[in-house]
Motif scaffolding. Sequence first.
Motif, PDB file in Angstrom:
ATOM      1  N   UNK A   1      -3.253  -0.360  -8.850  1.00  0.00           N
ATOM      2  CA  UNK A   1      -4.331   0.555  -8.486  1.00  0.00           C
ATOM      3  C   UNK A   1      -4.195   1.873  -9.252  1.00  0.00           C
ATOM      4  N   UNK A   2      -5.292   2.607  -9.363  1.00  0.00           N
ATOM      5  CA  UNK A   2      -5.237   3.928  -9.972  1.00  0.00           C
ATOM      6  C   UNK A   2      -4.435   4.864  -9.075  1.00  0.00           C
ATOM      7  N   UNK A   3      -3.787   5.878  -9.714  1.00  0.00           N
ATOM      8  CA  UNK A   3      -2.984   6.816  -8.929  1.00  0.00           C
ATOM      9  C   UNK A   3      -3.837   7.563  -7.915  1.00  0.00           C
ATOM     10  N   UNK A   4      -5.089   7.827  -8.284  1.00  0.00           N
ATOM     11  CA  UNK A   4      -5.959   8.587  -7.381  1.00  0.00           C
ATOM     12  C   UNK A   4      -7.268   7.830  -7.184  1.00  0.00           C
ATOM     13  N   UNK A   5      -7.284   6.963  -6.202  1.00  0.00           N
ATOM     14  CA  UNK A   5      -8.447   6.137  -5.914  1.00  0.00           C
ATOM     15  C   UNK A   5      -9.063   6.599  -4.595  1.00  0.00           C
ATOM     16  N   UNK A   6     -10.135   7.379  -4.699  1.00  0.00           N
ATOM     17  CA  UNK A   6     -10.778   7.914  -3.504  1.00  0.00           C
ATOM     18  C   UNK A   6     -11.467   6.829  -2.674  1.00  0.00           C
ATOM     19  N   UNK A   7     -11.952   5.807  -3.341  1.00  0.00           N
ATOM     20  CA  UNK A   7     -12.800   4.817  -2.674  1.00  0.00           C
ATOM     21  C   UNK A   7     -12.005   3.793  -1.888  1.00  0.00           C
ATOM     22  N   UNK A   8     -10.760   3.555  -2.288  1.00  0.00           N
ATOM     23  CA  UNK A   8      -9.981   2.468  -1.702  1.00  0.00           C
ATOM     24  C   UNK A   8      -8.606   2.950  -1.258  1.00  0.00           C
ATOM     25  N   UNK A   9      -8.601   3.895  -0.349  1.00  0.00           N
ATOM     26  CA  UNK A   9      -7.350   4.491   0.125  1.00  0.00           C
ATOM     27  C   UNK A   9      -6.453   3.438   0.772  1.00  0.00           C
ATOM     28  N   UNK A  10      -7.080   2.400   1.343  1.00  0.00           N
ATOM     29  CA  UNK A  10      -6.285   1.365   2.028  1.00  0.00           C
ATOM     30  C   UNK A  10      -5.287   0.699   1.096  1.00  0.00           C
ATOM     31  N   UNK A  11      -5.550   0.723  -0.218  1.00  0.00           N
ATOM     32  CA  UNK A  11      -4.624   0.095  -1.162  1.00  0.00           C
ATOM     33  C   UNK A  11      -3.280   0.821  -1.199  1.00  0.00           C
ATOM     34  N   UNK A  12      -3.304   2.119  -0.884  1.00  0.00           N
ATOM     35  CA  UNK A  12      -2.044   2.856  -0.793  1.00  0.00           C
ATOM     36  C   UNK A  12      -1.207   2.293   0.352  1.00  0.00           C
ATOM     37  N   UNK A  13      -1.856   2.008   1.462  1.00  0.00           N
ATOM     38  CA  UNK A  13      -1.132   1.476   2.618  1.00  0.00           C
ATOM     39  C   UNK A  13      -0.627   0.054   2.376  1.00  0.00           C
ATOM     40  N   UNK A  14      -1.304  -0.691   1.500  1.00  0.00           N
ATOM     41  CA  UNK A  14      -0.779  -1.998   1.117  1.00  0.00           C
ATOM     42  C   UNK A  14       0.588  -1.855   0.444  1.00  0.00           C
ATOM     43  N   UNK A  15       0.773  -0.738  -0.253  1.00  0.00           N
ATOM     44  CA  UNK A  15       2.022  -0.498  -0.985  1.00  0.00           C
ATOM     45  C   UNK A  15       3.094   0.102  -0.080  1.00  0.00           C
ATOM     46  N   UNK A  16       2.703   1.064   0.745  1.00  0.00           N
ATOM     47  CA  UNK A  16       3.696   1.825   1.523  1.00  0.00           C
ATOM     48  C   UNK A  16       3.794   1.369   2.977  1.00  0.00           C
ATOM     49  N   UNK A  17       3.186   0.234   3.302  1.00  0.00           N
ATOM     50  CA  UNK A  17       3.099  -0.197   4.695  1.00  0.00           C
ATOM     51  C   UNK A  17       4.424  -0.271   5.421  1.00  0.00           C
ATOM     52  N   UNK A  18       5.427  -0.877   4.792  1.00  0.00           N
ATOM     53  CA  UNK A  18       6.727  -0.998   5.456  1.00  0.00           C
ATOM     54  C   UNK A  18       7.345   0.371   5.704  1.00  0.00           C
ATOM     55  N   UNK A  19       7.262   1.237   4.702  1.00  0.00           N
ATOM     56  CA  UNK A  19       7.788   2.594   4.851  1.00  0.00           C
ATOM     57  C   UNK A  19       7.057   3.326   5.963  1.00  0.00           C
TER      58      UNK A  19
END
Length: 202
Positions: A1-19
């Motif tokens: 994903x792009x470092x700054x994706x305003x439209x798809x914030x949920x993708x950040x949580x796909x990465x950091x979910x366990x943390x």
Amino acid sequence: MKDRDKKNVFKVYDIVGDWFFENRSQSLMEKDHLDSLISKLPANARILDLGCGTGKPIYEYLIHKKFKVVGVDASEKMIGIAKKNFPSGEFYVQDMRELALNQKFDAIIAWHSFFHLQHPDQIEMFSNFKEFLFPNGMLLLTTGTEKTEVWSEINGKQLYHSSLSIEDYNELLKKNNFELINHTVNDVHCGGATVWLAKYLP
């Protein structure tokens, strides 16, 4: 994903979910606001938890109160953790902007989730709130206080937040037939959250 994706914030949580699950406070500092909502609901009410994350602690608190709760999150990772936490729970991987549920609810909660949407999406979400609420249904959500866009960091990843102004939200509630029940700005007992509780009166 792009470092700054305003439209798809949920993708950040796909990465950091366990943390996130390991570090998210379980103190239920939201309890006063949840109890205020609960006091307005019928017994056995149906509640939609939008942006439910891992289900802890809000979903967990509500099911312990014997409500029927449906959890929705756009992050597959977060829903995966939620299903492990609550194997008998009802969870869906869906974007709140494109909800497809053949159900209506007595209450909708969008706690620290709605504010990940861009301004136009926040405005449009009020149509979704209305579509999935019974008459006299309750809406509990958190926002900022000024029209702004902000980036923060979560476990090394950039996370987008936005807010309209308090005046904007008051106008949106009024325009969409919501009666404001309670509004708390920067609640110091709840991590500085700005909280809205409103009733849908079609």
